[in-house]
Design a protein around this motif. Sequence first.
Motif, PDB file in Angstrom:
ATOM      1  N   ASP A  76       0.799  -1.218   0.000  1.00  0.00           N
ATOM      2  CA  ASP A  76       0.000   0.000   0.000  1.00  0.00           C
ATOM      3  C   ASP A  76       0.833   1.270   0.000  1.00  0.00           C
ATOM      4  OD1 ASP A  76       0.557  -1.010   2.739  1.00  0.00           O
ATOM      5  OD2 ASP A  76      -0.345   0.894   3.332  1.00  0.00           O
ATOM      6  N   ARG A  77       2.152   1.142   0.176  1.00  0.00           N
ATOM      7  CA  ARG A  77       3.026   2.314   0.203  1.00  0.00           C
ATOM      8  C   ARG A  77       3.889   2.431  -1.049  1.00  0.00           C
ATOM      9  NH1 ARG A  77       6.461   2.227   5.412  1.00  0.00           N
ATOM     10  NH2 ARG A  77       6.981   4.315   4.653  1.00  0.00           N
ATOM     11  N   ARG A  78       3.604   1.655  -2.064  1.00  0.00           N
ATOM     12  CA  ARG A  78       4.457   1.635  -3.261  1.00  0.00           C
ATOM     13  C   ARG A  78       3.935   2.495  -4.405  1.00  0.00           C
ATOM     14  NH1 ARG A  78       7.754  -3.972  -3.923  1.00  0.00           N
ATOM     15  NH2 ARG A  78       8.189  -4.280  -1.708  1.00  0.00           N
ATOM     16  N   GLY A  79       2.747   3.048  -4.271  1.00  0.00           N
ATOM     17  CA  GLY A  79       2.206   3.868  -5.347  1.00  0.00           C
ATOM     18  C   GLY A  79       1.832   3.070  -6.581  1.00  0.00           C
ATOM     19  N   MET A  80       1.466   1.812  -6.383  1.00  0.00           N
ATOM     20  CA  MET A  80       1.108   0.931  -7.496  1.00  0.00           C
ATOM     21  C   MET A  80      -0.319   0.431  -7.318  1.00  0.00           C
ATOM     22  SD  MET A  80       4.581  -1.367  -7.740  1.00  0.00           S
ATOM     23  CE  MET A  80       6.211  -0.592  -7.668  1.00  0.00           C
ATOM     24  N   ALA A  81      -0.914  -0.001  -8.418  1.00  0.00           N
ATOM     25  CA  ALA A  81      -2.243  -0.604  -8.372  1.00  0.00           C
ATOM     26  C   ALA A  81      -2.220  -1.881  -9.186  1.00  0.00           C
ATOM     27  CB  ALA A  81      -3.296   0.354  -8.915  1.00  0.00           C
ATOM     28  N   LEU A  82      -2.862  -2.928  -8.657  1.00  0.00           N
ATOM     29  CA  LEU A  82      -2.837  -4.242  -9.288  1.00  0.00           C
ATOM     30  C   LEU A  82      -4.237  -4.631  -9.742  1.00  0.00           C
ATOM     31  CD1 LEU A  82      -1.328  -6.882  -9.957  1.00  0.00           C
ATOM     32  CD2 LEU A  82      -1.649  -7.583  -7.574  1.00  0.00           C
ATOM     33  N   VAL A  83      -4.350  -5.016 -11.011  1.00  0.00           N
ATOM     34  CA  VAL A  83      -5.611  -5.509 -11.563  1.00  0.00           C
ATOM     35  C   VAL A  83      -5.493  -7.029 -11.681  1.00  0.00           C
ATOM     36  CG1 VAL A  83      -7.227  -5.439 -13.492  1.00  0.00           C
ATOM     37  CG2 VAL A  83      -5.985  -3.377 -12.828  1.00  0.00           C
ATOM     38  N   PHE A  84      -6.402  -7.740 -10.993  1.00  0.00           N
ATOM     39  CA  PHE A  84      -6.306  -9.189 -10.904  1.00  0.00           C
ATOM     40  C   PHE A  84      -7.056  -9.881 -12.033  1.00  0.00           C
ATOM     41  CE2 PHE A  84      -5.890  -7.571  -6.586  1.00  0.00           C
ATOM     42  CZ  PHE A  84      -4.778  -8.256  -6.111  1.00  0.00           C
ATOM     43  N   GLN A  85      -6.670 -11.122 -12.285  1.00  0.00           N
ATOM     44  CA  GLN A  85      -7.351 -11.970 -13.249  1.00  0.00           C
ATOM     45  C   GLN A  85      -8.806 -12.209 -12.845  1.00  0.00           C
ATOM     46  OE1 GLN A  85      -5.314 -15.682 -13.888  1.00  0.00           O
ATOM     47  NE2 GLN A  85      -7.125 -16.699 -14.676  1.00  0.00           N
ATOM     48  N   SER A  86      -9.038 -12.340 -11.543  1.00  0.00           N
ATOM     49  CA  SER A  86     -10.375 -12.678 -11.036  1.00  0.00           C
ATOM     50  C   SER A  86     -11.253 -11.451 -10.780  1.00  0.00           C
ATOM     51  CB  SER A  86     -10.235 -13.468  -9.736  1.00  0.00           C
ATOM     52  OG  SER A  86      -9.583 -12.678  -8.755  1.00  0.00           O
ATOM     53  N   TYR A  87     -10.783 -10.262 -11.161  1.00  0.00           N
ATOM     54  CA  TYR A  87     -11.470  -8.976 -10.942  1.00  0.00           C
ATOM     55  C   TYR A  87     -11.413  -8.537  -9.475  1.00  0.00           C
ATOM     56  CZ  TYR A  87     -13.711 -10.728 -15.237  1.00  0.00           C
ATOM     57  OH  TYR A  87     -13.963 -11.286 -16.454  1.00  0.00           O
ATOM     58  N   ALA A  88     -11.648  -9.477  -8.531  1.00  0.00           N
ATOM     59  CA  ALA A  88     -11.565  -9.184  -7.090  1.00  0.00           C
ATOM     60  C   ALA A  88     -12.446  -8.006  -6.694  1.00  0.00           C
ATOM     61  CB  ALA A  88     -10.105  -8.924  -6.678  1.00  0.00           C
ATOM     62  N   LEU A  89     -13.670  -7.987  -7.204  1.00  0.00           N
ATOM     63  CA  LEU A  89     -14.624  -6.935  -6.845  1.00  0.00           C
ATOM     64  C   LEU A  89     -15.430  -7.360  -5.625  1.00  0.00           C
ATOM     65  CD1 LEU A  89     -15.962  -6.072 -10.419  1.00  0.00           C
ATOM     66  CD2 LEU A  89     -14.140  -4.917  -9.141  1.00  0.00           C
ATOM     67  N   TRP A  90     -15.831  -6.383  -4.812  1.00  0.00           N
ATOM     68  CA  TRP A  90     -16.694  -6.660  -3.676  1.00  0.00           C
ATOM     69  C   TRP A  90     -18.110  -6.912  -4.189  1.00  0.00           C
ATOM     70  CZ3 TRP A  90     -14.341  -7.625   0.712  1.00  0.00           C
ATOM     71  CH2 TRP A  90     -13.123  -7.012   1.004  1.00  0.00           C
ATOM     72  N   PRO A  91     -18.661  -8.117  -4.013  1.00  0.00           N
ATOM     73  CA  PRO A  91     -19.978  -8.421  -4.603  1.00  0.00           C
ATOM     74  C   PRO A  91     -21.126  -7.632  -4.000  1.00  0.00           C
ATOM     75  CG  PRO A  91     -19.256 -10.224  -3.176  1.00  0.00           C
ATOM     76  CD  PRO A  91     -18.089  -9.285  -3.306  1.00  0.00           C
ATOM     77  N   HIS A  92     -20.969  -7.201  -2.734  1.00  0.00           N
ATOM     78  CA  HIS A  92     -22.060  -6.489  -2.062  1.00  0.00           C
ATOM     79  C   HIS A  92     -22.024  -4.992  -2.319  1.00  0.00           C
ATOM     80  CE1 HIS A  92     -18.609  -6.118   0.590  1.00  0.00           C
ATOM     81  NE2 HIS A  92     -19.209  -5.093   1.175  1.00  0.00           N
ATOM     82  N   MET A  93     -20.956  -4.513  -2.974  1.00  0.00           N
ATOM     83  CA  MET A  93     -20.828  -3.082  -3.231  1.00  0.00           C
ATOM     84  C   MET A  93     -21.274  -2.744  -4.643  1.00  0.00           C
ATOM     85  SD  MET A  93     -17.160  -1.961  -1.648  1.00  0.00           S
ATOM     86  CE  MET A  93     -16.758  -2.128   0.096  1.00  0.00           C
ATOM     87  N   SER A  94     -21.709  -1.516  -4.825  1.00  0.00           N
ATOM     88  CA  SER A  94     -22.066  -1.028  -6.157  1.00  0.00           C
ATOM     89  C   SER A  94     -20.803  -0.806  -6.980  1.00  0.00           C
ATOM     90  CB  SER A  94     -22.835   0.287  -6.042  1.00  0.00           C
ATOM     91  OG  SER A  94     -21.980   1.301  -5.529  1.00  0.00           O
TER      92      SER A  94
END
Length: 377
Positions: A76-94
Amino acid sequence: MDSASFLRVDRVEVGYGRTTVLDGLSLSVAKGEFVALLGSSGCGKTTLLRTIAGFASPRSGTVSLAGEDITALSPDRRGMALVFQSYALWPHMSVAANIGYGLKLRRLARAEIARRVADVMAMLGLDGLGERRPSELSGGQRQRVALGRALAVSPEILLLDEPLSNLDARVRLSVRQEIRQLQKRLGITAVHVTHDREEAMVMADRIVILDRGRIAQQGTPEAVYNRPASAFVAAFMGAENVLPLTVAVTGERITVAAGAANAAAVLPRDGRPLASGPVEARFRAEAARLEAGRAAPCEGFADFFGTVRGVSYPGGLWRHVVSIGERDILVDAAAATPPGTAVTVRVPAEHLFLFGPAPEPALPHSRPPAPSSGRAG
């Protein structure tokens, strides 16, 4: 700081237990560059991405960003963002809540989060979908939401872990173009893991091919495709037809000796690091020409003699299985040649990749057991 070393991985070794996955690997990525890590399963490409992201810790070596050593920093301190193969979205969130999740963790004001989320949704063509749940979206839309969540936090580096592999072929083609255009427009530095050769070719500025934890070759897509540095790279880049030849190398000429299944030929050396003796010839199915019978010799070509064993139509071209000596190869042609026809397979010198005998395979790289203390356990 050297602009070619915005992100630098320096002599990194990463392993699990006694098995080494990354073996002293070094890699530099320039600011704004799109680099694709390409290789088969188990080659170390995902481990390299996880090491850059901070989810895997190296046994030795360093990772630096903009000249700062970040090897020990948390993800969280590296200034990077990772996009996963599985999307990794919160199902209960909009959709909007998923995109703004990272901004909420950073404790931005609610109005600022709403503004950034709206900007990202507009940029990715997600307008009007903010209140939907991930289950109400198509695969391509879910992938855009995952990408939007990564872009919302304005990362210095975007890391992509096979983000398109779960999409069907048609959607994958459009989404990869969207990601590439977006990366260019925003000037983001991107590192993309994939096992799909075509995906790497159309998306990346530079391809890095990994093999057993080391870099086998890196360069522009055109360079890696047209000038593979090894038989492994040639095969991975589609040159899967393999035939044996015997050559004599003199200065800038390669003289191919006539054999039972090939004609004599003289080819330009063209910088190939070859020695006289047996070599492995590789070429792609679409690179060869198919001619009936024994064709007359033609300068700048290597000719192989065989018999058509089978023909199929995968689309666009007819694919022939041709038996040459004891081996079968594939040749694509605009017209079908009937099985049983004796043919000449003619390969232009620039599309014929020649390699000397392969070195003895290395033993599996593992860490030695710790010395005994001499005390009973």
